[in-house]
Design an enzyme around this catalytic site. Structure first.
Site, PDB file in Angstrom:
ATOM      1  N   ASP A   1      -6.237   0.656   1.665  1.00 56.65           N
ATOM      2  CA  ASP A   1      -4.976   0.934   1.960  1.00 56.65           C
ATOM      3  C   ASP A   1      -5.388   2.861   2.226  1.00 56.65           C
ATOM      4  O   ASP A   1      -4.591   3.251   2.694  1.00 56.65           O
ATOM      5  CB  ASP A   1      -4.221   1.349   0.966  1.00 56.65           C
ATOM      6  CG  ASP A   1      -3.612  -0.251   1.320  1.00 56.65           C
ATOM      7  OD1 ASP A   1      -3.269  -1.113   2.072  1.00 56.65           O
ATOM      8  OD2 ASP A   1      -3.463  -1.222   0.403  1.00 56.65           O
TER       9      ASP A   1
ATOM     10  N   SER B   1       1.704   3.071  -2.430  1.00 61.06           N
ATOM     11  CA  SER B   1       1.193   4.499  -3.443  1.00 61.06           C
ATOM     12  C   SER B   1      -0.351   5.222  -2.323  1.00 61.06           C
ATOM     13  O   SER B   1       0.199   6.218  -2.739  1.00 61.06           O
ATOM     14  CB  SER B   1       0.367   3.972  -4.757  1.00 61.06           C
ATOM     15  OG  SER B   1      -0.644   3.314  -4.096  1.00 61.06           O
TER      16      SER B   1
ATOM     17  N   GLY C   1       0.955  -1.614  -0.316  1.00 60.13           N
ATOM     18  CA  GLY C   1      -0.190  -0.017  -0.138  1.00 60.13           C
ATOM     19  C   GLY C   1       0.983   1.596  -0.169  1.00 60.13           C
ATOM     20  O   GLY C   1       0.113   2.578   0.893  1.00 60.13           O
TER      21      GLY C   1
END
Ligand code: MEV
Length: 280
Positions: free
Chosen positions: A114, A70, A68
């Site tokens: 996320d 990004s 996660g």
């Protein structure tokens, strides 16, 4: 990153995710002549906030590993823009914007999991459109990065194809993953029990076809070195696994993972989520 329920969340099932250390640091400055960032996520952040600036990112989370990263970078960048330009967006606004950016960059394939945990920190249950913070626990975790590159979009597509081809097999697997997640919620403070649920979730992910020999290898090594449980985290097909460990065995398990040509990160849960570090 996901503790339980990856892939199943794509079909409206619950997912349990947590924010982990290390943190991502982002500094944003107003500038008259901003350069285009090299990342579509960062460009998306400035675009959706409607401002222009420069950005400096310091992230120790490996990108494209299924952890996660990004989402963490997007949340941190939006939060830094919000502070630098005094835009007064709420945490919820920022979490929603980050999800929209992820969705756009990932061509529609994203769950808000996320981005939500990166914003709020701790452990979060995502279920349908709702999210609920679960009591944060002091979990001792070792992440193993298989160093095998993978594509989340491709893995999501693969599960979709399998589901279409074999609904009578894949639907019960997705239901079983839901069963694991909903039971695990009641055992977050019991690492032995929680580890067993992680093992079950791993087996179900393999049954979905998102395993990888190198991931299986480090999952098994972590278990044989004494982890309470270990599983793929994220899309699979490469990327990362996570092991829940007794505190005194963390380093030993990390060393055993590294001996398999993988990268280990000894970590724990971050309970704060996005925050302003200091005014510099
Ligand atoms: C990827 O990290 C997790 C998936 O469930 C996709 C998503 O939730 O966006 C496979």
């Amino acid at each position: 990153m996901f503790l339980f329920g990856e892939h199943a969340v794509v079909y409206g099932k619950p997912g349990i995710a947590m924010a982990i250390k290390p943190r991502v640091f982002v500094t944003v400055r107003k500038t008259k002549h901003p350069q285009r960032a090299k990342s579509p996520y960062i460009d998306g952040c400035f675009e959706s906030m409607g401002v222009m600036g420069s950005v400096y990112i310091n992230s120790q989370i490996p990108s494209s590993s299924g952890l996660g990263s990004s989402a963490a970078v997007t949340i941190a960048t939006l939060s830094a823009i919000n502070d630098e330009f005094s835009l007064h967006k709420t945490r919820e606004d920022i979490a929603n914007m980050a999800f929209e950016i992820e969705k756009k960059v990932q061509k529609g394939r994203a769950s808000p999991t996320d981005t939500t945990v990166s914003m709020y920190g701790g452990i979060v249950l995502i279920s349908g459109g709702s999210r609920r913070r679960l009591p944060p626990q002091n979990l001792h975790l070792v992440i193993g990065d298989s160093l095998v590159s993978h594509s989340t979009a491709k893995m999501v597509e693969l599960v979709g194809e399998q589901k279409k081809k074999h609904p009578d097999i894949v639907d019960p697997i997705l239901n079983a993953i839901e069963g694991v997640s909903m039971s695990a919620i009641h055992h977050l403070n019991n690492p032995k029990e929680l580890g067993r649920y992680m093992d079950m979730n791993h087996a179900l992910l393999e049954a979905l076809g998102v395993g990888h020999p190198q991931l299986s290898k480090i999952v098994l090594v972590a278990r044989s070195e004494g982890a309470f449980g270990a599983k793929i985290t994220g899309a699979g097909g490469g990327g990362c696994m996570v092991a829940l460990c007794p505190k005194h065995l963390k380093q030993r398990i990390a060393n055993a993972i590294e001996a398999c040509d993988a990268r280990a990160i000894v970590t724990g849960i971050d309970i704060e989520g996005a925050r302003k570090e200091k005014n510099v």
